[in-house]
Design a protein around this motif. Structure first.
Motif, PDB file in Angstrom:
ATOM      1  N   LYS A  95       0.767  -1.203  -0.088  1.00  0.00           N
ATOM      2  CA  LYS A  95       0.128  -0.041   0.184  1.00  0.00           C
ATOM      3  C   LYS A  95       0.982   1.273  -0.138  1.00  0.00           C
ATOM      4  CE  LYS A  95      -4.267   1.516   2.302  1.00  0.00           C
ATOM      5  NZ  LYS A  95      -5.329   0.968   3.214  1.00  0.00           N
ATOM      6  N   PRO A  96       0.641   2.112  -0.964  1.00  0.00           N
ATOM      7  CA  PRO A  96       1.446   3.287  -0.883  1.00  0.00           C
ATOM      8  C   PRO A  96       1.319   4.167   0.233  1.00  0.00           C
ATOM      9  CG  PRO A  96       0.143   3.108  -2.976  1.00  0.00           C
ATOM     10  CD  PRO A  96      -0.351   2.215  -2.101  1.00  0.00           C
ATOM     11  N   ILE A  97       2.370   4.990   0.486  1.00  0.00           N
ATOM     12  CA  ILE A  97       2.684   5.877   1.760  1.00  0.00           C
ATOM     13  C   ILE A  97       1.361   6.943   1.545  1.00  0.00           C
ATOM     14  CG2 ILE A  97       3.728   7.863   2.739  1.00  0.00           C
ATOM     15  CD1 ILE A  97       6.429   5.909   2.180  1.00  0.00           C
ATOM     16  N   GLU A  98       1.121   7.448   0.311  1.00  0.00           N
ATOM     17  CA  GLU A  98       0.195   8.597   0.179  1.00  0.00           C
ATOM     18  C   GLU A  98      -1.183   8.081   0.550  1.00  0.00           C
ATOM     19  OE1 GLU A  98       0.602  11.885  -0.243  1.00  0.00           O
ATOM     20  OE2 GLU A  98       2.758  11.600  -0.275  1.00  0.00           O
ATOM     21  N   THR A  99      -1.585   6.686   0.025  1.00  0.00           N
ATOM     22  CA  THR A  99      -2.941   6.455   0.260  1.00  0.00           C
ATOM     23  C   THR A  99      -3.143   6.330   1.726  1.00  0.00           C
ATOM     24  OG1 THR A  99      -2.416   5.061  -1.778  1.00  0.00           O
ATOM     25  CG2 THR A  99      -4.320   4.540  -0.208  1.00  0.00           C
ATOM     26  N   VAL A 100      -2.151   5.707   2.690  1.00  0.00           N
ATOM     27  CA  VAL A 100      -2.405   5.596   3.873  1.00  0.00           C
ATOM     28  C   VAL A 100      -2.287   6.862   4.923  1.00  0.00           C
ATOM     29  CG1 VAL A 100      -1.080   4.600   6.168  1.00  0.00           C
ATOM     30  CG2 VAL A 100      -1.366   3.107   3.867  1.00  0.00           C
ATOM     31  N   ALA A 101      -1.792   7.669   4.230  1.00  0.00           N
ATOM     32  CA  ALA A 101      -1.731   9.067   4.908  1.00  0.00           C
ATOM     33  C   ALA A 101      -2.870   9.739   4.572  1.00  0.00           C
ATOM     34  CB  ALA A 101      -0.682   9.980   4.196  1.00  0.00           C
ATOM     35  N   GLN A 102      -3.805   9.589   3.609  1.00  0.00           N
ATOM     36  CA  GLN A 102      -4.918  10.053   3.242  1.00  0.00           C
ATOM     37  C   GLN A 102      -6.076   9.380   4.145  1.00  0.00           C
ATOM     38  OE1 GLN A 102      -5.800  10.331  -0.678  1.00  0.00           O
ATOM     39  NE2 GLN A 102      -4.663  11.961  -1.124  1.00  0.00           N
ATOM     40  N   GLU A 103      -5.998   8.002   4.079  1.00  0.00           N
ATOM     41  CA  GLU A 103      -7.096   7.345   4.689  1.00  0.00           C
ATOM     42  C   GLU A 103      -7.057   7.701   6.227  1.00  0.00           C
ATOM     43  OE1 GLU A 103      -7.089   3.264   3.906  1.00  0.00           O
ATOM     44  OE2 GLU A 103      -7.289   3.612   1.969  1.00  0.00           O
TER      45      GLU A 103
ATOM     46  N   GLN B 249      -0.850   3.645  12.954  1.00  0.00           N
ATOM     47  CA  GLN B 249       0.449   4.182  13.727  1.00  0.00           C
ATOM     48  C   GLN B 249       1.717   4.519  12.495  1.00  0.00           C
ATOM     49  OE1 GLN B 249       1.210   3.193  17.072  1.00  0.00           O
ATOM     50  NE2 GLN B 249      -0.314   1.492  17.521  1.00  0.00           N
ATOM     51  N   GLY B 250       0.857   4.627  11.375  1.00  0.00           N
ATOM     52  CA  GLY B 250       1.803   5.054  10.456  1.00  0.00           C
ATOM     53  C   GLY B 250       2.819   3.938   9.844  1.00  0.00           C
ATOM     54  N   LEU B 251       2.627   2.873   9.995  1.00  0.00           N
ATOM     55  CA  LEU B 251       3.358   1.571   9.587  1.00  0.00           C
ATOM     56  C   LEU B 251       2.721   0.888   8.583  1.00  0.00           C
ATOM     57  CD1 LEU B 251       4.691   0.654  13.227  1.00  0.00           C
ATOM     58  CD2 LEU B 251       6.158   1.794  11.105  1.00  0.00           C
TER      59      LEU B 251
END
Ligand SMILES: *Cc1c(COP(=O)(O)O)cnc(C)c1O
Length: 373
Positions: A21-29, A325-327
């Motif tokens: 999963k890309p960083i940007e996607t997790v950041a948004q979600e 937790q951003g991981l």
């Protein structure tokens, strides 16, 4: 008429690759700062690209209006020197994944079979199906490739046999002796493809060059996406018998690797200090993660590459909890291992964060339900 009716029959059956999963996607979600997210999901190099590659790539940008050298001459020369193989025995691809597809273009068709491990790198199966050939999945032995069983699965219809060592996603490697034995036992209509994507992480990588020279049908794959830190550039290569490689050169796109990527890869190849420091840091991080996870009661296997495979009870739940937790880690339900996650070995700080989050996950009670449905 619908597009779905116009598509080839195989398109509907083609399994879909699920990337990390890309960083940007997790950041948004999750409403997180992308800079605070650590992606430990795709076995990328946590230390970034080779610094020499970055400098070379920047200089190469000035010639971005020119088509690349379609033959990848300079890069093949650099690889030839580094690996001790002839230049005409090397093919460069848009990632080694492209070269796996080129194997399909050159050698697969309906009616033929491809032997692979049941928990091997999924791209072997995707490419096999893409060309209408039949994947023959051989059960693994203690999460590693069972070479004896794979040899026994070979029939008159087998054209390719894939072994990744160390394997992704299990992290288990095969020994040189058994790989050589397999190479020497295969009949002449089977090409043995040894995927060495993580070879640089081994103390000493198995070497099948003598078998190639002796006329055994062995073809090896390497990549710049892992220890060289160039996953975004998309460069990998294969080496084998020159006659086979020339056949594969015929079925690739004329300019399959960008000029910037070629230049960056050649520089990275010579950046021995970087590679060595990444290898050492990875070895330290591996112990840190394996011991930390063990202390929490999570059993891990493999770990011979730059990732560990750990049984966290419920991989999907672990994946979800850690994203908050951003991981980002990789759940392995798609590989038939719903209790496991694959965790890329990160920097020391990232590994510490991972272990902290794993502890919180365990304390939340999820792991208590491990194995129960
Ligand atoms: C990461 C990986 C590759 C590399 O793929 P690229 O297309 O070169 O990025 C190849 N094989 C395996 C087993 C891998 O894990």
């Amino acid at each position: 008429m619908k597009y779905s009716e116009l598509a080839n029959a195989g398109v509907h059956e083609q399994p879909v690759y699920e990337p990390g999963k890309p960083i940007e996607t997790v950041a948004q979600e999750f409403g997180l700062d992308p800079a605070r997210i650590a992606k430990l999901a795709s076995n990328e190099n946590p230390f970034g690209p080779s610094p020499a590659a970055l400098v070379a790539a920047q200089a190469a940008l000035r010639s971005a209006h020119l088509y690349p050298d379609g033959a990848c001459s300079k890069l093949r020369k650099a690889i030839a020197n580094e690996r001790g193989v002839a230049e005409d025995a090397i093919i460069v691809g848009n990632g080694s994944n492209e070269i796996i597809e080129l194997l399909g273009h050159a050698f697969l068709r309906p009616g033929l079979e491809v032997v692979m491990g049941a928990q091997a790198f999924i791209v072997y199966k995707l490419v096999t199906k893409l060309f209408g050939a039949t994947p023959v999945e051989v059960p693994m032995q203690a999460y590693g490739h069972n070479l004896g069983a794979m040899r026994a699965a070979v029939t008159e219809r087998t054209r390719l046999l894939f072994v990744a060592s160390p394997n992704n996603p299990t992290g288990v490697a095969n020994g040189e002796d058994e790989l050589i034995e397999l190479a020497e036992s295969l009949p002449g209509h089977v090409i043995f493809c040894l995927d060495e994507a993580y070879a640089e992480y081994l103390e000493r990588a198995p070497d099948l060059r003598a078998q190639i020279s002796a006329g055994r049908k062995v073809f090896c794959l390497r990549t710049f996406s892992k220890i060289y830190g160039l996953g975004g550039f998309r460069v990998g290569y294969g080496y084998g018998d020159p006659e086979m490689v020339q056949l594969m050169q015929r079925v690739r796109q004329p300019f399959n690797v960008s000029s910037i990527a070629q230049t960056a890869a050649a520089a990275a190849l010579g950046d021995h200090d970087f590679v060595e420091s990444c290898r050492r840091a990875n070895a330290v991080g591996r112990v840190q993660l394996l011991e930390g996870l063990e202390a929490l009661g999570f059993t891990s296997v493999g770990g011979q590459a730059n990732f560990v495979l750990s049984n966290v009870g419920n991989g999907q739940a672990f994946f979800r909890a850690l994203q908050e937790q951003g991981l980002i880690v990789r759940p392995l339900g798609g590989y038939g291992m719903p209790e496991h996650v694959r965790i890329t070995i990160g920097t020391e700080a990232e590994n510490n964060r991972l272990l902290g989050a794993a502890r919180a996950f365990k304390e939340s009670g999820w792991f208590a339900g491990a194995g129960r449905s």
